[in-house]
Design a protein around this motif. Structure first.
Motif, PDB file in Angstrom:
ATOM      1  N   GLY B 165       1.137  -1.075   0.322  1.00  0.00           N
ATOM      2  CA  GLY B 165      -0.029   0.175   0.114  1.00  0.00           C
ATOM      3  C   GLY B 165       0.955   1.024   0.194  1.00  0.00           C
ATOM      4  O   GLY B 165       0.416   2.188  -0.449  1.00  0.00           O
ATOM      5  N   GLN B 167       3.755   1.785  -1.543  1.00  0.00           N
ATOM      6  CA  GLN B 167       4.193   1.658  -2.916  1.00  0.00           C
ATOM      7  C   GLN B 167       3.713   1.966  -3.713  1.00  0.00           C
ATOM      8  O   GLN B 167       3.704   3.293  -4.709  1.00  0.00           O
ATOM      9  CB  GLN B 167       4.988   0.594  -3.279  1.00  0.00           C
ATOM     10  CG  GLN B 167       5.302   0.349  -4.597  1.00  0.00           C
ATOM     11  CD  GLN B 167       6.888   1.063  -4.412  1.00  0.00           C
ATOM     12  OE1 GLN B 167       6.972   2.266  -3.548  1.00  0.00           O
ATOM     13  NE2 GLN B 167       7.301   1.288  -5.700  1.00  0.00           N
ATOM     14  N   ALA B 168       1.872   1.464  -3.484  1.00  0.00           N
ATOM     15  CA  ALA B 168       0.898   2.363  -4.216  1.00  0.00           C
ATOM     16  C   ALA B 168       0.418   3.867  -4.177  1.00  0.00           C
ATOM     17  O   ALA B 168       0.554   4.211  -5.320  1.00  0.00           O
ATOM     18  CB  ALA B 168      -0.812   1.731  -3.900  1.00  0.00           C
ATOM     19  N   ALA B 169       0.926   3.591  -2.674  1.00  0.00           N
ATOM     20  CA  ALA B 169       1.124   5.613  -2.690  1.00  0.00           C
ATOM     21  C   ALA B 169       1.497   6.353  -3.131  1.00  0.00           C
ATOM     22  O   ALA B 169       1.061   7.620  -3.946  1.00  0.00           O
ATOM     23  CB  ALA B 169       0.567   5.960  -1.354  1.00  0.00           C
ATOM     24  N   VAL B 171       3.988   4.818  -5.944  1.00  0.00           N
ATOM     25  CA  VAL B 171       3.389   5.273  -7.394  1.00  0.00           C
ATOM     26  C   VAL B 171       2.361   6.225  -7.605  1.00  0.00           C
ATOM     27  O   VAL B 171       2.785   7.446  -8.516  1.00  0.00           O
ATOM     28  CB  VAL B 171       3.156   4.024  -7.405  1.00  0.00           C
ATOM     29  CG1 VAL B 171       2.550   3.665  -9.040  1.00  0.00           C
ATOM     30  CG2 VAL B 171       4.369   2.987  -8.037  1.00  0.00           C
TER      31      VAL B 171
END
Lengths: 305, 305
Positions: B165, B167-169, B171
């Motif tokens: 999560g 890393q997603a935030a 990206v």
């Protein structure tokens, strides 16, 4: 099909619906993380499919214990295996892998959310599968020892020496597969390993004896291989509309398949042989109620998509 | 540095060597899967690094039990967290993510093995981490209940609401991060979550009380955040050669960092404040031997790379 829906088809549909209901709420709503990642996970989890692997978990539990309690206890693990299967499709569809734009008639995950989010959604689903297994024990329906045995088995059969290894062999061997041995390695690991996992996990939860777990594994290996050969066959002769994807795609890509290596008729005979062997193995294992598993074996080779 | 190697640096080096020895044999040699996949996994696992997270697992075990048995029992989990950390680097480096060609002065995994194998190597490492946790219990040093609690925690802190999560935030927010709240979300999940996992897992294995686990978690959150702010600072002022990668890269990419948002001096003060808070929290938890953890906290903010 025009014929009335059989009892088995009704069973399959109902179990798949239970699993889908569970998948809709599989990540706790109070968990705080980017909405786009959650959306990407659910986009692929809810894209349909036959939910064969989770139904196998449930049917295997029923085959051993034949009571609803054992089946109920198996639900979190049924969800876990669908998470693993779905993550593998999302990663396989990526441009660097099979580069597929569509799956089941819908744009693939990375076409909708971009490659970065698709990779992360896959990572999240893979990781969350292990959460689901631990959940089975938290609900006090499964002992910590059993849940941990399932964690271990999932980590082996979905990992380097299992599904990921099969996919790697497929990717690496794209041009160079020349023997049935190599093709079998790919099929057994890409496809059979998750089926074997599903059957053994369901069996474990319902209290299967070691010899019964072995029979479930042997059954799973054979129907997994039959399932994959059937896929090769359907891809060659299938009806484009029914399959929802281009047929002959494997042949177009010069992909080595069972029909390519041993011919269409021989491939059909192999499917029948494997299915019969699988059923015989199951029947020798003294199960309380093997009915649904036997029906599943027949269903897999009679399906037209 | 010209000064003599301190006792702590010697400790760090020795523990890192133990972990590296373990990582060299982390996938059983008898497991049959494509050699190229095995090579890709080991290429990244053996690319060096400080092995901070596994050492934290070991140091946390020692802080609770202060005996070698507890530390020995923690080794498989120490390997597990390095597998998770390494997979995250391999996936983060992919062209679709950070698109990095070099890491620690060596070509990144996908530059050597191609994107498909790099994705699969990451998937294999992530999956194998859970195998390592189950191994801890198989060696009879850790109870099934404890191992399963570690599986659950790893699946949360490395998953959608944890590292993935974060890393997603990162990206998804590349251009749009405007507040410290958003930046803290990324740092806490991308970095602190695995550190918190490491500390709690080591503590659990050594028999920590719930209030001690809480103190270890609070300590980990703070030193994780301090570690990440220090990274931002080093990236801004660091010496190119020491870091082994281009400095100012975050600024060049207009990446939002702590120094960017609150200034360099304030960032340094925040690192000191967080580190002191972390150490005070640890000292209040009545640990048998917090020495190494306290040294680790200081080491992380004094490091020059």
């Amino acid at each position: 099909m025009a014929e009335a829906r059989s009892d088995f088809q009704q069973y399959l549909k109902e179990q798949a619906q239970h699993v889908e209901e569970m998948l809709r709420h599989i990540i706790p709503e109070e968990w705080d993380f980017p909405a786009k990642l959650r959306e990407a996970v659910h986009y692929s989890l809810e894209a349909g499919g036959k939910r064969i692997r989770p139904v196998m978990v449930l049917a295997a539990a029923e085959s051993i214990a034949d009571d609803q309690g054992a089946v109920d206890a198996a639900y979190p693990v049924a969800a876990a295996i669908e998470l693993i299967h779905t993550y593998s499709l999302v990663h396989d569809d990526l441009p660097a892998m099979d580069d597929d734009d569509y799956r089941r008639g819908k744009p693939t995950n990375h076409k909708v959310y971009g490659e970065a989010v698709a990779i992360l959604a896959g990572d999240a689903m893979l990781t969350h599968a292990f959460y689901c297994v631990s959940l089975a024990a938290k609900q006090k329906r499964v002992s910590a020892e059993t849940a941990l045995a399932i964690v271990e088995e999932l980590s082996i059969l979905a990992g380097a020496a299992g599904m990921v290894g099969g996919q790697a062999a497929d990717v690496l061997g794209e041009q160079g597969i020349t023997s049935l041995t190599e093709l079998n390695y790919i099929h057994l690991h890409k496809t059979s390993d998750l089926i074997v996992f599903s059957l053994k996990a369901g069996g474990r939860i319902a209290g299967a004896q070691p010899y019964q777990l072995e029979a479930l594994a042997g059954f799973g290996q054979r129907i997994g291989l039959a399932f994959q050969i059937q896929d090769d066959i359907l891809d060659l002769i299938g009806d484009e509309q029914k399959l929802g994807k281009k047929t002959n795609s494997d042949v177009n890509q010069n992909k080595v398949t069972y029909p390519y290596l041993i011919g269409l008729e021989e491939s059909k005979a192999e499917v029948a042989r494997l299915t019969n062997e699988a059923k015989a193995l199951l029947l020798s294992a003294n199960l309380a109620n093997p009915k649904r598993l036997l029906e599943l074996a027949d269903y897999l080779v009679k399906r037209d998509r």
